[in-house]
Design a protein around this motif. Structure first.
Motif, PDB file in Angstrom:
ATOM      1  N   THR A  45       5.585  -4.363  -3.018  1.00 28.77           N
ATOM      2  CA  THR A  45       4.497  -4.310  -3.242  1.00 28.77           C
ATOM      3  C   THR A  45       3.708  -4.703  -1.956  1.00 28.77           C
ATOM      4  N   LEU A  46       3.945  -5.570  -0.556  1.00 32.27           N
ATOM      5  CA  LEU A  46       3.404  -5.131   0.204  1.00 32.27           C
ATOM      6  C   LEU A  46       3.415  -3.704   0.953  1.00 32.27           C
ATOM      7  N   ASP A  47       4.153  -3.175   0.548  1.00 33.29           N
ATOM      8  CA  ASP A  47       4.131  -1.370   1.226  1.00 33.29           C
ATOM      9  C   ASP A  47       3.129  -0.341   0.158  1.00 33.29           C
ATOM     10  N   LYS A  48       2.382  -1.354  -0.844  1.00 35.88           N
ATOM     11  CA  LYS A  48       1.324  -0.626  -1.615  1.00 35.88           C
ATOM     12  C   LYS A  48      -0.267  -1.491  -0.452  1.00 35.88           C
ATOM     13  N   LEU A  49       0.120  -2.592  -0.213  1.00 31.18           N
ATOM     14  CA  LEU A  49      -1.050  -3.223  -0.085  1.00 31.18           C
ATOM     15  C   LEU A  49      -1.028  -2.444   1.508  1.00 31.18           C
ATOM     16  N   SER A  50      -0.384  -2.165   2.240  1.00 35.49           N
ATOM     17  CA  SER A  50      -0.457  -2.096   3.731  1.00 35.49           C
ATOM     18  C   SER A  50      -1.087  -0.486   3.050  1.00 35.49           C
ATOM     19  N   VAL A  51      -0.487   0.286   2.376  1.00 39.55           N
ATOM     20  CA  VAL A  51      -1.271   1.211   1.822  1.00 39.55           C
ATOM     21  C   VAL A  51      -2.544   1.627   1.809  1.00 39.55           C
ATOM     22  N   ALA A  52      -2.806   0.625   0.745  1.00 42.87           N
ATOM     23  CA  ALA A  52      -4.307   0.295   0.238  1.00 42.87           C
ATOM     24  C   ALA A  52      -5.120  -0.458   0.675  1.00 42.87           C
ATOM     25  N   LEU A  53      -4.585  -1.234   1.919  1.00 45.28           N
ATOM     26  CA  LEU A  53      -5.742  -1.148   3.261  1.00 45.28           C
ATOM     27  C   LEU A  53      -5.272  -0.778   4.264  1.00 45.28           C
ATOM     28  N   SER A  54      -4.827   0.100   4.531  1.00 45.07           N
ATOM     29  CA  SER A  54      -4.583   1.142   5.910  1.00 45.07           C
ATOM     30  C   SER A  54      -4.212   0.364   7.017  1.00 45.07           C
ATOM     31  N   CYS A  55      -3.056  -0.351   6.639  1.00 45.13           N
ATOM     32  CA  CYS A  55      -3.211  -1.388   7.411  1.00 45.13           C
ATOM     33  C   CYS A  55      -1.186  -2.034   7.831  1.00 45.13           C
TER      34      CYS A  55
END
Length: 70
Positions: A45-55
């Motif tokens: 989930t944290l990986d998906k969030l980081s990818v989606a927000l480019s952060c």
């Protein structure tokens, strides 16, 4: 304790609602609620969030020292 206050601030800064964030990441409402409560979430989930927000992870999550023994 891991908190996700930075996640919500970054999403707001980028004009992204929780609905948009959920759709872009492919995560469900239950996961959004867990994040809002600073509950446990998986690294995927944290990986998906980081990818989606480019952060980076540190842009959306933060460790806050809480004395759990008192």
């Amino acid at each position: 304790m891991i908190t996700f206050d930075k996640l919500w601030a970054l999403a707001a800064e980028r004009g992204m609602s929780t609905h948009q964030l959920r759709a872009k990441c492919g995560i469900d409402d239950k996961t959004i609620r867990r994040l809002q409560k600073n509950d446990n979430v998986g690294t995927k989930t944290l990986d998906k969030l980081s990818v989606a927000l480019s952060c980076r992870l540190e842009d959306i999550a933060e460790y806050k020292d809480v004395d759990h023994w008192n």
